[in-house]
Motif scaffolding. Structure first.
Motif, PDB file in Angstrom:
ATOM      1  N   LEU A 144      -8.732 -10.321   7.544  1.00  0.00           N
ATOM      2  CA  LEU A 144      -8.015 -10.654   8.774  1.00  0.00           C
ATOM      3  C   LEU A 144      -8.192 -12.117   9.161  1.00  0.00           C
ATOM      4  N   ASP A 145      -9.387 -12.661   8.964  1.00  0.00           N
ATOM      5  CA  ASP A 145      -9.593 -14.073   9.300  1.00  0.00           C
ATOM      6  C   ASP A 145      -8.721 -14.965   8.429  1.00  0.00           C
ATOM      7  N   GLY A 146      -8.561 -14.581   7.168  1.00  0.00           N
ATOM      8  CA  GLY A 146      -7.696 -15.344   6.278  1.00  0.00           C
ATOM      9  C   GLY A 146      -6.239 -15.269   6.699  1.00  0.00           C
ATOM     10  N   VAL A 147      -5.804 -14.101   7.172  1.00  0.00           N
ATOM     11  CA  VAL A 147      -4.427 -13.930   7.637  1.00  0.00           C
ATOM     12  C   VAL A 147      -4.181 -14.795   8.874  1.00  0.00           C
ATOM     13  N   ILE A 148      -5.139 -14.780   9.804  1.00  0.00           N
ATOM     14  CA  ILE A 148      -4.995 -15.582  11.025  1.00  0.00           C
ATOM     15  C   ILE A 148      -4.934 -17.069  10.689  1.00  0.00           C
ATOM     16  N   GLN A 149      -5.852 -17.528   9.838  1.00  0.00           N
ATOM     17  CA  GLN A 149      -5.924 -18.959   9.545  1.00  0.00           C
ATOM     18  C   GLN A 149      -4.716 -19.442   8.745  1.00  0.00           C
ATOM     19  N   ARG A 150      -4.190 -18.596   7.864  1.00  0.00           N
ATOM     20  CA  ARG A 150      -3.033 -18.984   7.058  1.00  0.00           C
ATOM     21  C   ARG A 150      -1.756 -18.999   7.872  1.00  0.00           C
ATOM     22  N   GLY A 335     -12.409  -6.525  17.503  1.00  0.00           N
ATOM     23  CA  GLY A 335     -13.635  -5.887  17.045  1.00  0.00           C
ATOM     24  C   GLY A 335     -13.392  -4.727  16.099  1.00  0.00           C
ATOM     25  N   GLN A 336     -14.432  -4.330  15.369  1.00  0.00           N
ATOM     26  CA  GLN A 336     -14.330  -3.254  14.401  1.00  0.00           C
ATOM     27  C   GLN A 336     -14.972  -1.961  14.884  1.00  0.00           C
ATOM     28  N   THR A 337     -15.632  -1.997  16.029  1.00  0.00           N
ATOM     29  CA  THR A 337     -16.284  -0.810  16.587  1.00  0.00           C
ATOM     30  C   THR A 337     -15.585  -0.425  17.882  1.00  0.00           C
ATOM     31  N   VAL A 338     -15.062   0.787  17.926  1.00  0.00           N
ATOM     32  CA  VAL A 338     -14.306   1.248  19.087  1.00  0.00           C
ATOM     33  C   VAL A 338     -15.236   1.487  20.269  1.00  0.00           C
ATOM     34  N   VAL A 363      -4.732  -1.354  19.118  1.00  0.00           N
ATOM     35  CA  VAL A 363      -4.712  -1.973  17.794  1.00  0.00           C
ATOM     36  C   VAL A 363      -6.007  -2.772  17.666  1.00  0.00           C
ATOM     37  N   TYR A 364      -6.780  -2.489  16.615  1.00  0.00           N
ATOM     38  CA  TYR A 364      -8.093  -3.149  16.517  1.00  0.00           C
ATOM     39  C   TYR A 364      -8.353  -3.655  15.095  1.00  0.00           C
ATOM     40  N   GLY A 365      -9.468  -4.358  14.955  1.00  0.00           N
ATOM     41  CA  GLY A 365      -9.796  -4.998  13.687  1.00  0.00           C
ATOM     42  C   GLY A 365     -10.516  -4.112  12.702  1.00  0.00           C
ATOM     43  N   GLY A 366     -10.689  -2.836  13.031  1.00  0.00           N
ATOM     44  CA  GLY A 366     -11.338  -1.904  12.118  1.00  0.00           C
ATOM     45  C   GLY A 366     -10.365  -1.306  11.117  1.00  0.00           C
ATOM     46  N   LYS A 367     -10.825  -0.262  10.402  1.00  0.00           N
ATOM     47  CA  LYS A 367     -10.014   0.291   9.314  1.00  0.00           C
ATOM     48  C   LYS A 367      -9.661   1.752   9.490  1.00  0.00           C
ATOM     49  N   LEU A 380      -4.770  -2.623  12.218  1.00  0.00           N
ATOM     50  CA  LEU A 380      -3.603  -3.504  12.229  1.00  0.00           C
ATOM     51  C   LEU A 380      -2.556  -3.072  11.206  1.00  0.00           C
ATOM     52  N   GLY A 381      -2.986  -2.655  10.030  1.00  0.00           N
ATOM     53  CA  GLY A 381      -2.054  -2.301   8.974  1.00  0.00           C
ATOM     54  C   GLY A 381      -1.184  -1.101   9.277  1.00  0.00           C
ATOM     55  N   MET A 382      -1.575  -0.291  10.258  1.00  0.00           N
ATOM     56  CA  MET A 382      -0.790   0.888  10.627  1.00  0.00           C
ATOM     57  C   MET A 382       0.112   0.653  11.830  1.00  0.00           C
ATOM     58  N   MET A 383       0.014  -0.523  12.444  1.00  0.00           N
ATOM     59  CA  MET A 383       0.677  -0.753  13.729  1.00  0.00           C
ATOM     60  C   MET A 383       2.192  -0.607  13.644  1.00  0.00           C
ATOM     61  N   VAL A 384       2.813  -1.277  12.683  1.00  0.00           N
ATOM     62  CA  VAL A 384       4.277  -1.280  12.607  1.00  0.00           C
ATOM     63  C   VAL A 384       4.802   0.129  12.372  1.00  0.00           C
ATOM     64  N   GLN A 385       4.192   0.863  11.447  1.00  0.00           N
ATOM     65  CA  GLN A 385       4.632   2.226  11.161  1.00  0.00           C
ATOM     66  C   GLN A 385       4.482   3.122  12.383  1.00  0.00           C
ATOM     67  N   GLU A 386       3.369   3.000  13.088  1.00  0.00           N
ATOM     68  CA  GLU A 386       3.108   3.827  14.271  1.00  0.00           C
ATOM     69  C   GLU A 386       4.172   3.570  15.343  1.00  0.00           C
ATOM     70  N   ILE A 387       4.488   2.323  15.600  1.00  0.00           N
ATOM     71  CA  ILE A 387       5.460   1.990  16.650  1.00  0.00           C
ATOM     72  C   ILE A 387       6.872   2.398  16.219  1.00  0.00           C
ATOM     73  N   ARG A 388       7.183   2.233  14.943  1.00  0.00           N
ATOM     74  CA  ARG A 388       8.501   2.668  14.459  1.00  0.00           C
ATOM     75  C   ARG A 388       8.675   4.165  14.672  1.00  0.00           C
ATOM     76  N   GLU A 389       7.646   4.941  14.385  1.00  0.00           N
ATOM     77  CA  GLU A 389       7.735   6.391  14.567  1.00  0.00           C
ATOM     78  C   GLU A 389       7.909   6.748  16.034  1.00  0.00           C
ATOM     79  N   LEU A 390       7.208   6.030  16.913  1.00  0.00           N
ATOM     80  CA  LEU A 390       7.351   6.271  18.343  1.00  0.00           C
ATOM     81  C   LEU A 390       8.776   5.944  18.803  1.00  0.00           C
ATOM     82  N   GLU A 391       9.330   4.862  18.279  1.00  0.00           N
ATOM     83  CA  GLU A 391      10.694   4.482  18.656  1.00  0.00           C
ATOM     84  C   GLU A 391      11.706   5.528  18.191  1.00  0.00           C
ATOM     85  N   GLU A 392      11.505   6.042  17.007  1.00  0.00           N
ATOM     86  CA  GLU A 392      12.446   7.035  16.470  1.00  0.00           C
ATOM     87  C   GLU A 392      12.399   8.336  17.261  1.00  0.00           C
TER      88      GLU A 392
END
Length: 394
Positions: A144-150, A335-338, A363-367, A380-392
């Motif tokens: 995630l840090d690499g994604v943010i910095q890039r 953070g990674q701990t809820v 949406v959090y930094g954990g897995k 984070l990796g599930m966010m788009v799919q989750e929101i798309r399903e809610l919209e549908e």
């Protein structure tokens, strides 16, 4: 070099089947030219950044357009704003759909000219840098840090470049070209300081007086410069939620950058490892998530209706994402701990909301995803799919 397929392509093709003119606006290097040239490969391409071509379009607009009776891609059309009035005459005579494709990297300037000259004749689409979904297949989201910095400018991902020098050059070019052309900024060094101060305030309430004092300028100048940064797609304001409720709500907007990598660069982050213990890591993670959800709406041809909730006692929800007439409250945590405390803002919003919208999302930094009472926790990796399903399902 691999080109990444853009999510806006479907909306672009749809708009070209409905309107004689399609306008695509967005930041420099967000991929506008690459996208429209790929989708409309059969059309003539004209760059109005070219001084000779620009002079021709300025001096003889009718003659210039007469060379493109069958249509063309006119790139960076804000460089010759008067051309749009002549284009109006042309499309009124021949209303064939998808005839002209315009691009521009100055949003409000172009919008004003379009509204005056091409109202009802053009679709206006916004193309921001790459979305999480567009990079996920190739790059992944493990670091995630690499994604943010890039960040998300296409060139960085398609050519696998070192982000720091690219973002440094991007910012310097922006200051030298766009700032000089859009606003008479006499002290460019002070302007650069101002932009860096804005980057240090991502995710915070905008206090123009404080920002102006720190930059050594007047509040009026600060307001003008914020407008300039919005016009050229460097940053955007997230507006507060308003409803007919008795509880007093905050009225100040928050600042976010369209590209989190540029914000990180302006904060002095030269390498991804510098983010590990950086005091703004959480703010930058939040910036990345909110900017991505804005892209999700734009990529489907929808308006920006994103906002946030905060009351006078400090209870807050980072983002309210529109789901039809309702809002999905979204908390964003790096953070990674809820923590149970993460649910506090969601609970407060449920008490004051006027709709019967969906439960909250964190949406959090954990897995690992978790279904908790009062909110669903997702990586984070599930966010788009989750929101798309809610919209549908709305």
């Amino acid at each position: 070099m691999k080109q990444i397929k853009r999510e806006l392509e479907g909306e672009l093709r749809k708009a070209a089947g409905m309107y004689p003119v399609v306008s695509v606006v967005g930041p420099r290097q967000s991929g506008k030219t690459t996208l429209v040239r790929a989708v409309f490969a059969e059309k003539a391409y004209v760059s109005l950044e070219n001084p000779d071509i620009r002079a021709y379009a300025v001096e003889d607009p009718r003659g210039f357009l007469a060379e493109h009776k069958e249509g063309a891609i006119l790139d960076e059309v804000q460089r010759v704003p008067d051309l749009l009035s002549y284009l109006q005459e042309m499309v009124d005579t021949d209303r064939r759909a998808g005839r002209f494709v315009l691009t521009g990297s100055q949003h409000f300037l172009m919008m004003r000219d379009v509204s005056q000259s091409l109202a009802g004749r053009t679709a206006i689409l916004s193309l921001l840098p790459l979305s999480l979904g567009e990079i996920q297949e190739d790059s992944g989201l493990e670091n995630l840090d690499g994604v943010i910095q890039r960040g998300f400018y296409p060139r960085l991902h398609e050519q696998q470049l070192d982000p720091y020098p690219v973002l440094r050059d991007y910012f310097q070019t922006y200051v030298e070209r766009d700032v000089r052309s859009l606003l008479r900024v006499h002290d460019l060094q002070t302007f650069e300081t101002f932009v860096r101060l804005c980057a240090g305030r991502v995710g915070q309430l905008l206090n123009l007086t404080s920002l102006a004092n720190d930059a050594g300028i007047s509040p009026t100048t600060a307001r003008d410069w914020i407008g300039l940064l919005e016009t050229s797609f460097i940053l955007f304001r997230l507006m507060p939620y308003h409803a007919n409720i008795s509880k007093r709500l905050i009225k100040s907007p928050k600042l976010y950058f369209h590209d989190v990598g540029l914000a990180a660069f302006l904060c002095g982050i030269e390498e991804a490892r510098h983010l590990k213990n950086h005091p703004l890591r959480g703010n930058l993670f939040e910036n990345m998530v909110i900017a991505d959800l804005l892209k999700q709406r734009f990529n489907r041809g929808r308006d920006n209706r994103l906002c946030f909730f905060r009351d006078s006692t400090g209870n807050e929800v980072d983002l309210l994402y529109p789901l039809g007439p309702d809002f999905l409250p979204v908390e964003i945590k790096a953070g990674q701990t809820v923590s149970q405390d993460w649910l506090r803002g969601l609970k407060t919003f449920r008490k004051v909301r006027t709709d019967k919208g969906p439960p909250g999302l964190i949406v959090y930094g954990g897995k690992q995803g978790q279904r908790r009472t009062g909110g669903t926790v997702i990586p984070l990796g599930m966010m788009v799919q989750e929101i798309r399903e809610l919209e549908e399902n709305r």
